[in-house]
Design an enzyme around this catalytic site. Structure first.
Site, PDB file in Angstrom:
ATOM      1  CG  ASP A  83     -54.165 -25.860 -13.063  1.00  0.00           C
ATOM      2  OD1 ASP A  83     -54.360 -26.015 -11.871  1.00  0.00           O
ATOM      3  OD2 ASP A  83     -54.900 -27.037 -13.538  1.00  0.00           O
ATOM      4  CG  HIS A 113     -57.708 -27.353 -12.051  1.00  0.00           C
ATOM      5  ND1 HIS A 113     -56.694 -28.504 -11.865  1.00  0.00           N
ATOM      6  CD2 HIS A 113     -58.746 -28.007 -11.450  1.00  0.00           C
ATOM      7  CE1 HIS A 113     -57.100 -29.614 -11.394  1.00  0.00           C
ATOM      8  NE2 HIS A 113     -58.258 -29.233 -10.825  1.00  0.00           N
TER       9      HIS A 113
END
Ligand code: XUL
Ligand code: CO
Length: 436
Positions: free
Chosen positions: A104, A101
């Protein structure tokens, strides 16, 4: 360069008799099975969020896992060191793909512009690491569900300002996925759903979601991103009802909004079971409709009943999954992404290796079992025989659209009571066990 997994060398294939916990017993990347190498069939990916950002928190307490890279200094220094650790892990494990993501890999800053700058910095590093480590991005995605602004959803938020924020975030995430040569881009519904219908305009929210996805398709074409778009179904959690409930529901949504040709599905094993289906059911539904794209390979726990995201170890499950995937023609853009997290007590870096090695071996065994099943053709022959009535006579006429109710009545009046045949379930389950 700092090493985050010292003392662990590249995980080797040692065969089924090995007792070395840090070796593959079944996954032999270059070994050919059914015409392709295991690596080509399985296309394993490590997920960034659980493996490098997950610290073992659960609804009853915060994380228990201490990772050395989290002591690296500023937020961005931590992001850089996490990336370094991640690529060391990918190489030592011997996987070819990763997934992330946006949030992240680079933490959010105070403004969107600043956040995007942070992303650009990390993406540049990631691109170099991908090249130097021979790694590919299986898919990228957006985290539009953790920040408080998304408490009522992203593309289904009652506020157009939040919808706009989510769109800006997806726009950037698609750009960086493209930049990194990603094979796909995933939409997981996050908080697209509702907690109570008392405050929800369900029709409007679903229409907005349809519009959002169409914008994503338009933008994908505009930037020349050739990756596959995926929707990842999940029935509940975090909301009481998630709009992308299951494969059948997503398929209907895609068709209604004119998106059927632009999306495939990313099926997650634990999401299938939360929807009251088996993993196999969701795979078969997608294969039957030509929409299987990729897989989030994990499992739940029947006694816990929430999205525990455990590593897959059940050979029966992996055999059935690989049997379906092989019959469906195998992966093209997708692969097996371990959207799975080590348990809260698995606090050592080496536990990440144990988890992935076991899961990769489980799928390698599943692949080999499935290839044998297909070679023998027992199940295919049994199913073909069960439906053989449709290949001729009245059955073939129905399938060809040549017979209607009147012809079927004439047939029934002539032939009387239908002959019945056993489903042979127990026998088939026994045969399956001979392969597992
Ligand atoms: C959540 C889940 C996500 C998606 C990516 O249950 O599976 O991690 O895979 O957003
Ligand atoms: Co997932």
């Amino acid at each position: 360069m700092k090493e985050y997994f010292p003392g662990i060398t590249k995980i080797a294939y040692e065969g089924p008799d090995s007792r070395n916990p840090l070796a593959f017993k079944h996954y032999n990347a270059d070994e050919e099975v059914a015409g392709k190498t295991m690596a080509e069939h399985l296309r394993f990916a490590v997920c960034y969020w659980h493996t490098f950002k997950g610290l073992g928190g659960d609804p009853f307490g915060p994380g228990t896992i201490l990772r050395e890279y989290n002591n690296a200094g500023s937020e961005m220094e931590i992001a850089e060191q996490t990336l370094l650790a991640a690529f060391e892990f990918f190489s030592k494990l011997g996987v070819g793909f990763w997934c992330f993501h946006d949030r992240d890999i680079a933490p959010e800053a105070d403004t969107l512009a600043e956040t995007n700058k942070r992303l650009d910095h990390i993406v540049k590093l990631a691109k170099d690491f991908q090249d130097s480590h021979g790694m590919k991005l299986l898919w990228g995605t957006t985290n539009a569900f953790s920040h408080r602004r998304f408490m009522a959803g992203a593309a289904t938020n009652p506020s157009p300002a939040v919808f706009a924020y989510a769109a800006s975030q997806v726009k950037k995430a698609m750009e960086i996925t493209h930049e990194l040569g990603g094979g796909g881009y995933v939409f997981w519904g996050g908080r697209e759903g509702y907690d109570t219908l008392l405050n929800t305009d369900l029709k409007r929210e679903l229409d907005h979601l349809g519009r959002f996805m169409n914008m994503a398709v338009e933008y994908k074409k505009e930037i020349g991103f050739g990756g596959q778009l995926y929707i990842e179904p999940k029935p509940r959690e975090p909301t009481k009802h998630q709009y992308d409930f299951d494969a059948g529901n997503c398929h209907a949504f895609l068709q209604k909004h004119g998106l059927a040709g632009d999306f495939k599905l990313n099926i997650e094993a634990n999401h299938a079971t939360l929807a009251g289906h088996t993993f196999l059911h969701e795979l078969e539904y997608c294969i039957a409709n030509g929409i299987l794209g990729s897989v989030d390979a994990n499992r739940g726990d029947l006694l816990l009943g929430w999205d525990t995201d455990q590593f897959p170890t059940d050979i029966r499950e992996t055999t059935l999954a690989m049997h379906a995937i092989l019959r469906g023609g195998g992966f093209t853009t997708g692969g097996l992404n371990f959207d799975a997290k080590v348990r809260r007590q698995s606090i050592d870096p080496v536990d990440l290796f144990h988890a992935h090695i076991g899961a990769m071996d489980a799928f390698a065994r599943g692949l080999k079992n499935a290839a044998r099943m297909i070679e023998d053709g027992f199940f295919e022959a049994h199913v073909a025989e069960r439906y053989a009535g449709w290949d001729k006579g009245i059955g073939a006429e129905v399938e060809a659209g040549k017979a209607g109710f009147k012809e079927l009545e004439t047939y029934t009046l002539k032939h009387g009571e239908p002959e019945l045949h056993s489903g042979r379930q127990e026998m088939l389950e026994n045969v399956l066990n001979q392969y597992v």
